[in-house]
Design a protein around this motif. Structure first.
Motif, PDB file in Angstrom:
ATOM      1  N   ILE A   1       0.834  -1.206   0.000  1.00  0.00           N
ATOM      2  CA  ILE A   1       0.000   0.000   0.000  1.00  0.00           C
ATOM      3  C   ILE A   1       0.869   1.256   0.000  1.00  0.00           C
ATOM      4  O   ILE A   1       0.596   2.221  -0.726  1.00  0.00           O
ATOM      5  N   ILE A   2       1.927   1.248   0.801  1.00  0.00           N
ATOM      6  CA  ILE A   2       2.834   2.404   0.830  1.00  0.00           C
ATOM      7  C   ILE A   2       3.470   2.608  -0.541  1.00  0.00           C
ATOM      8  O   ILE A   2       3.566   3.737  -1.047  1.00  0.00           O
ATOM      9  N   ASN A   3       3.924   1.515  -1.146  1.00  0.00           N
ATOM     10  CA  ASN A   3       4.543   1.615  -2.467  1.00  0.00           C
ATOM     11  C   ASN A   3       3.556   2.147  -3.502  1.00  0.00           C
ATOM     12  O   ASN A   3       3.915   2.967  -4.359  1.00  0.00           O
ATOM     13  N   MET A   4       2.309   1.700  -3.402  1.00  0.00           N
ATOM     14  CA  MET A   4       1.299   2.168  -4.342  1.00  0.00           C
ATOM     15  C   MET A   4       1.043   3.663  -4.177  1.00  0.00           C
ATOM     16  O   MET A   4       0.920   4.397  -5.164  1.00  0.00           O
ATOM     17  N   LEU A   5       0.991   4.139  -2.933  1.00  0.00           N
ATOM     18  CA  LEU A   5       0.788   5.565  -2.708  1.00  0.00           C
ATOM     19  C   LEU A   5       1.947   6.387  -3.269  1.00  0.00           C
ATOM     20  O   LEU A   5       1.745   7.487  -3.807  1.00  0.00           O
ATOM     21  N   ASN A   6       3.169   5.864  -3.145  1.00  0.00           N
ATOM     22  CA  ASN A   6       4.320   6.559  -3.741  1.00  0.00           C
ATOM     23  C   ASN A   6       4.132   6.758  -5.239  1.00  0.00           C
ATOM     24  O   ASN A   6       4.427   7.835  -5.779  1.00  0.00           O
ATOM     25  N   TYR A   7       3.650   5.719  -5.898  1.00  0.00           N
ATOM     26  CA  TYR A   7       3.533   5.794  -7.352  1.00  0.00           C
ATOM     27  C   TYR A   7       2.208   6.411  -7.798  1.00  0.00           C
ATOM     28  O   TYR A   7       2.116   6.882  -8.934  1.00  0.00           O
ATOM     29  N   VAL A   8       1.198   6.415  -6.930  1.00  0.00           N
ATOM     30  CA  VAL A   8       0.003   7.210  -7.231  1.00  0.00           C
ATOM     31  C   VAL A   8       0.394   8.674  -7.360  1.00  0.00           C
ATOM     32  O   VAL A   8      -0.098   9.395  -8.239  1.00  0.00           O
ATOM     33  N   ASP A   9       1.289   9.112  -6.501  1.00  0.00           N
ATOM     34  CA  ASP A   9       1.775  10.492  -6.570  1.00  0.00           C
ATOM     35  C   ASP A   9       2.456  10.768  -7.906  1.00  0.00           C
ATOM     36  O   ASP A   9       2.244  11.824  -8.520  1.00  0.00           O
TER      37      ASP A   9
ATOM     38  N   ILE B   1      -5.131   0.610 -19.131  1.00  0.00           N
ATOM     39  CA  ILE B   1      -4.187  -0.318 -19.760  1.00  0.00           C
ATOM     40  C   ILE B   1      -3.019  -0.618 -18.830  1.00  0.00           C
ATOM     41  O   ILE B   1      -2.604  -1.779 -18.648  1.00  0.00           O
ATOM     42  N   THR B   2      -2.491   0.435 -18.205  1.00  0.00           N
ATOM     43  CA  THR B   2      -1.305   0.271 -17.367  1.00  0.00           C
ATOM     44  C   THR B   2      -1.603  -0.540 -16.111  1.00  0.00           C
ATOM     45  O   THR B   2      -0.799  -1.381 -15.698  1.00  0.00           O
ATOM     46  N   ILE B   3      -2.767  -0.292 -15.510  1.00  0.00           N
ATOM     47  CA  ILE B   3      -3.050  -1.013 -14.262  1.00  0.00           C
ATOM     48  C   ILE B   3      -3.296  -2.502 -14.524  1.00  0.00           C
ATOM     49  O   ILE B   3      -2.829  -3.362 -13.777  1.00  0.00           O
ATOM     50  N   VAL B   4      -3.998  -2.831 -15.605  1.00  0.00           N
ATOM     51  CA  VAL B   4      -4.253  -4.243 -15.911  1.00  0.00           C
ATOM     52  C   VAL B   4      -2.960  -4.941 -16.315  1.00  0.00           C
ATOM     53  O   VAL B   4      -2.620  -6.022 -15.792  1.00  0.00           O
TER      54      VAL B   4
ATOM     55  N   ILE C   1       0.891   3.982 -10.617  1.00  0.00           N
ATOM     56  CA  ILE C   1       0.937   5.033 -11.639  1.00  0.00           C
ATOM     57  C   ILE C   1      -0.403   5.124 -12.360  1.00  0.00           C
ATOM     58  O   ILE C   1      -0.930   6.218 -12.609  1.00  0.00           O
ATOM     59  N   ALA C   2      -0.971   3.960 -12.684  1.00  0.00           N
ATOM     60  CA  ALA C   2      -2.255   3.942 -13.386  1.00  0.00           C
ATOM     61  C   ALA C   2      -3.363   4.548 -12.529  1.00  0.00           C
ATOM     62  O   ALA C   2      -4.174   5.354 -13.007  1.00  0.00           O
ATOM     63  N   LEU C   3      -3.389   4.162 -11.248  1.00  0.00           N
ATOM     64  CA  LEU C   3      -4.375   4.760 -10.357  1.00  0.00           C
ATOM     65  C   LEU C   3      -4.149   6.259 -10.223  1.00  0.00           C
ATOM     66  O   LEU C   3      -5.102   7.030 -10.068  1.00  0.00           O
ATOM     67  N   GLY C   4      -2.880   6.652 -10.288  1.00  0.00           N
ATOM     68  CA  GLY C   4      -2.569   8.079 -10.229  1.00  0.00           C
ATOM     69  C   GLY C   4      -3.134   8.839 -11.417  1.00  0.00           C
ATOM     70  O   GLY C   4      -3.619   9.971 -11.273  1.00  0.00           O
ATOM     71  N   TYR C   5      -3.061   8.233 -12.609  1.00  0.00           N
ATOM     72  CA  TYR C   5      -3.676   8.853 -13.788  1.00  0.00           C
ATOM     73  C   TYR C   5      -5.168   9.105 -13.549  1.00  0.00           C
ATOM     74  O   TYR C   5      -5.679  10.199 -13.772  1.00  0.00           O
TER      75      TYR C   5
ATOM     76  N   GLY D   1       1.943   9.151 -10.754  1.00  0.00           N
ATOM     77  CA  GLY D   1       0.940   9.136 -11.806  1.00  0.00           C
ATOM     78  C   GLY D   1       0.058  10.361 -11.781  1.00  0.00           C
ATOM     79  O   GLY D   1      -0.324  10.891 -12.835  1.00  0.00           O
ATOM     80  N   ALA D   2      -0.270  10.842 -10.581  1.00  0.00           N
ATOM     81  CA  ALA D   2      -1.162  11.996 -10.469  1.00  0.00           C
ATOM     82  C   ALA D   2      -0.534  13.250 -11.070  1.00  0.00           C
ATOM     83  O   ALA D   2      -1.205  14.018 -11.775  1.00  0.00           O
ATOM     84  N   ILE D   3       0.754  13.465 -10.805  1.00  0.00           N
ATOM     85  CA  ILE D   3       1.385  14.671 -11.327  1.00  0.00           C
ATOM     86  C   ILE D   3       1.552  14.600 -12.847  1.00  0.00           C
ATOM     87  O   ILE D   3       1.722  15.615 -13.520  1.00  0.00           O
ATOM     88  N   ALA D   4       1.482  13.396 -13.416  1.00  0.00           N
ATOM     89  CA  ALA D   4       1.571  13.255 -14.871  1.00  0.00           C
ATOM     90  C   ALA D   4       0.205  13.318 -15.542  1.00  0.00           C
ATOM     91  O   ALA D   4       0.124  13.460 -16.770  1.00  0.00           O
ATOM     92  N   SER D   5      -0.871  13.210 -14.766  1.00  0.00           N
ATOM     93  CA  SER D   5      -2.211  13.184 -15.361  1.00  0.00           C
ATOM     94  C   SER D   5      -2.576  14.550 -15.932  1.00  0.00           C
ATOM     95  O   SER D   5      -2.090  15.589 -15.476  1.00  0.00           O
ATOM     96  N   ASN D   6      -3.450  14.533 -16.918  1.00  0.00           N
ATOM     97  CA  ASN D   6      -3.897  15.784 -17.499  1.00  0.00           C
ATOM     98  C   ASN D   6      -4.698  16.619 -16.506  1.00  0.00           C
ATOM     99  O   ASN D   6      -4.719  17.846 -16.589  1.00  0.00           O
ATOM    100  N   GLY D   7      -5.344  15.956 -15.548  1.00  0.00           N
ATOM    101  CA  GLY D   7      -6.116  16.691 -14.561  1.00  0.00           C
ATOM    102  C   GLY D   7      -5.249  17.494 -13.619  1.00  0.00           C
ATOM    103  O   GLY D   7      -5.637  18.575 -13.186  1.00  0.00           O
ATOM    104  N   VAL D   8      -4.082  16.980 -13.247  1.00  0.00           N
ATOM    105  CA  VAL D   8      -3.172  17.687 -12.340  1.00  0.00           C
ATOM    106  C   VAL D   8      -2.121  18.459 -13.118  1.00  0.00           C
ATOM    107  O   VAL D   8      -1.872  19.633 -12.853  1.00  0.00           O
TER     108      VAL D   8
END
Length: 597
Positions: A115-123, A420-423, A261-265, A125-132
């Motif tokens: 979970i910690i590792n996923m949160l690191n990479y959600v961050d 695609i990335t998460i699957v 990363i995918a969840l971050g997107y 992915g989020a900064i790379a998303s078009n929304g952020v």
């Protein structure tokens, strides 16, 4: 271990068939805990002595059994030395297993780290998303449109925008090696807690940044926080995973990179659309808080190969050959290294000279470890291939949604690339770990899997960007990413098992620093610069994907380089991993509460 018992008292009952009972006390084991767990010694009566005289063979067998008991109890002795002379009594007082909360099992450790590792990479992915990340302001034909997200609010060009992806690496590059060195002096589990605290504060700071430089500084400290975790988490998992499932457990851990990363997107796209890009960073920070607390309140674990770090706190580790020395009376427990005098020691005053001496000693030890690490040819080869691989994956993760939107006019590129990335990340990473366990977790087999999977992935990813239609792109890209992500567990398995146990944190730190400083740190801004020059996302994507073939070459060479799995070799203290793991108890779901006997 050759030691003699402090006392052996035989209690003979009136029944001639009664078994003799031997009471064994080992030097360093508290007298009170031993007396609680075993019956009190009974003085031998003359009648009993007379009965025992003709039973010399039986006495000899009893003495041999006592010596074997000393060997079996040596682990308990050293554990008591490590955790304090009253460690054994904590179990008697209701402390359970003493060294860990009863609920904290290896599987729960794995879940927490995932979970910690996923949160690191959600961050990430989020900064790379078009929304952020958003879009920059655009003026054409006398009409200007306001931008969105970070790029729009701070009016960043593509080079500056790409630099944000790399900014946190500045902190990570420096801090990873520092944390890997501090593990010899401080408990590695606590170091992870400190890093997570820094990460939490820094991500919250990104949400209140006001210009390019303020958010850049915050991203640097995000890297500092992440450094402790990435250097130390994998060795913890490798220590506690079942022997037949080590690569599978590593696969579960590294599965969180693509899925995070995918969840971050998706997360960044939704939060940026319905709230604000700043709220995405605040949400990440809040989600990490429980794990920061756990990092400080859970009784800390220790890594194999680091039994020597008790010297700083308790004095010199007792020599197994002399740890059970006794005085003539056979009652006083003698421990070398001044352990009995610890209570009289007081902290020394700080002096600049002693600080400099200590610093130079640490630098010398670090240089020695680095030299030993870089002499491992297999490690160097696997990292060179990993650098090439991460150069491409890092740029994919940052520019993928934007390139897909431009090339194929995707209406929801964040959701498409995120899905695609998460699957592919979850399935591919898990498959890589399970396949290597199935064919045999050896270093040559790992290189075969690495080179083969990367070659297939490079072919399909390159072909995907050649398709004009989105319907041709998606299936080809899916197959490519499945193959590419199958390398995550095997590559880290090689990094962990091609070096001696005490070098594992440093090997993970050097691997991480190398793949970032030569991989995704330059790749994001360089791809942005290339796109600014040629203004063709399809050509940019094809040039980027071709670099995967360099990773194939390096990992193919690794198949033919002589290699040795060093997981069971001696640590720097001359202890085998089996011995040092006994000195430093790890998590074990089947552990029984430890007692002094």
């Amino acid at each position: 271990m050759g030691g003699s018992p402090v006392a052996a008292v035989q209690d003979a009952s009136d029944d001639a068939d009664a078994d003799a009972r031997v009471v064994v006390l080992v030097a360093g084991s508290p007298v009170d805990s031993a007396s609680d767990s075993l019956p009190p010694p009974v003085a031998a009566t003359p009648a009993a002595e007379a009965k025992q005289e003709p039973e010399e063979p039986k006495q000899e067998a009893t003495a041999a059994a006592a010596a074997a008991g000393v060997q079996a109890m040596a682990v308990t002795v050293v554990r008591d030395v490590e955790t304090g002379l009253d460690a054994s009594t904590s179990d008697r007082d209701g402390g359970g297993a003493g060294d860990k909360p009863s609920w904290f099992t290896p599987k729960r450790l794995l879940v927490m780290f995932c979970i910690i590792n996923m949160l690191n990479y959600v961050d990430r992915g989020a900064i790379a998303s078009n929304g952020v990340n958003g879009t920059r302001k655009n003026c054409s034909g006398g009409t200007c449109t306001s931008g969105s997200g970070i790029q729009g609010d701070f009016d960043l060009n593509n080079l500056e925008d790409g630099s944000l992806s790399s900014a946190f690496m500045v902190g990570l590059l420096v801090s990873s090696l520092i944390f890997a060195s501090l593990v010899k002096r401080y408990n590695p589990f606590r170091l992870i807690g400190v890093g997570l605290l820094v990460w939490t504060i820094a991500t919250a700071g990104c949400g209140v940044s006001f210009d390019f430089w303020s958010i850049t500084i915050c991203r640097m400290f995000v890297g500092v926080g992440e450094a402790s975790f990435i250097s130390l988490a994998a060795p913890f998992i490798d220590d506690n995973a079942p022997v037949a499932q080590k690569t599978a457990w590593l696969g579960m851990f590294y599965m969180c990179i693509p899925s995070g990363i995918a969840l971050g997107y998706v997360y960044g796209g939704l939060v940026g659309k319905y709230l604000n890009w700043r709220a995405a960073f605040w949400g990440e920070s809040i989600l990490m808080v429980p794990f920061v607390i756990l990092g400080f309140v859970i009784k800390p674990l220790n890594l194999k190969g680091f039994a020597h770090n008790t010297r700083k706190e308790y004095g010199q580790m007792p020599n197994p050959e002399v740890q059970d020395q006794i005085n003539n009376s056979g009652t006083k427990h003698v421990l070398p290294g001044g352990i009995e005098d610890l209570s009289g020691k007081v902290p020394q005053k700080f002096s600049l000279s002693s600080f400099c001496d200590g610093l130079m000693t640490e630098i010398g030890c670090f240089s020695k470890d680095m030299k030993e690490l870089l002499q491992e040819k297999v490690f160097v080869i696997v990292v060179l291939g990993y650098i090439s691989y991460n150069f491409v994956i890092g740029a994919y993760s940052y520019w993928g949604p934007k390139a897909g939107q431009e090339i194929y006019n995707m209406g929801s590129a964040d959701l498409m690339f995120g899905g695609i990335t998460i699957v592919c990340g979850v399935v591919g990473t898990l498959a890589g770990g399970f396949i290597l366990d199935k064919i045999g977790s050896t270093i040559p087999n790992a290189f075969k899997l690495l080179s083969g999977a990367t070659f297939v992935g490079a072919i399909f990813c390159f072909g995907a960007f050649c398709f004009k239609s989105l319907y041709g792109f998606i299936p080809s890209f899916v197959v490519g990413e499945l193959s590419v992500f199958a390398t995550q567990a095997p590559v880290n398995f090689v990094c962990l098992h091609t070096v001696k146990p005490h070098l594992r944190p440093l090997s993970m730190a050097v691997s991480t620093v190398s793949i970032h400083i030569f991989g995704d740190v330059p790749s994001s801004p360089l791809v942005g610069l290339l796109q600014d020059k040629i203004n063709n996302w399809r050509a940019t994507a094809l040039i980027l994907t071709s670099i995967l073939f360099a990773a194939v070459v390096f990992w193919f060479i690794g198949i033919f380089v002589p290699s040795v799995d060093r997981f069971n070799e001696e640590s720097e203290d001359g202890l085998t991993v089996a011995e040092s793991s006994n000195l430093r108890p790890l998590l074990d779901e089947n552990d029984e509460p430890r007692t002094s006997d």
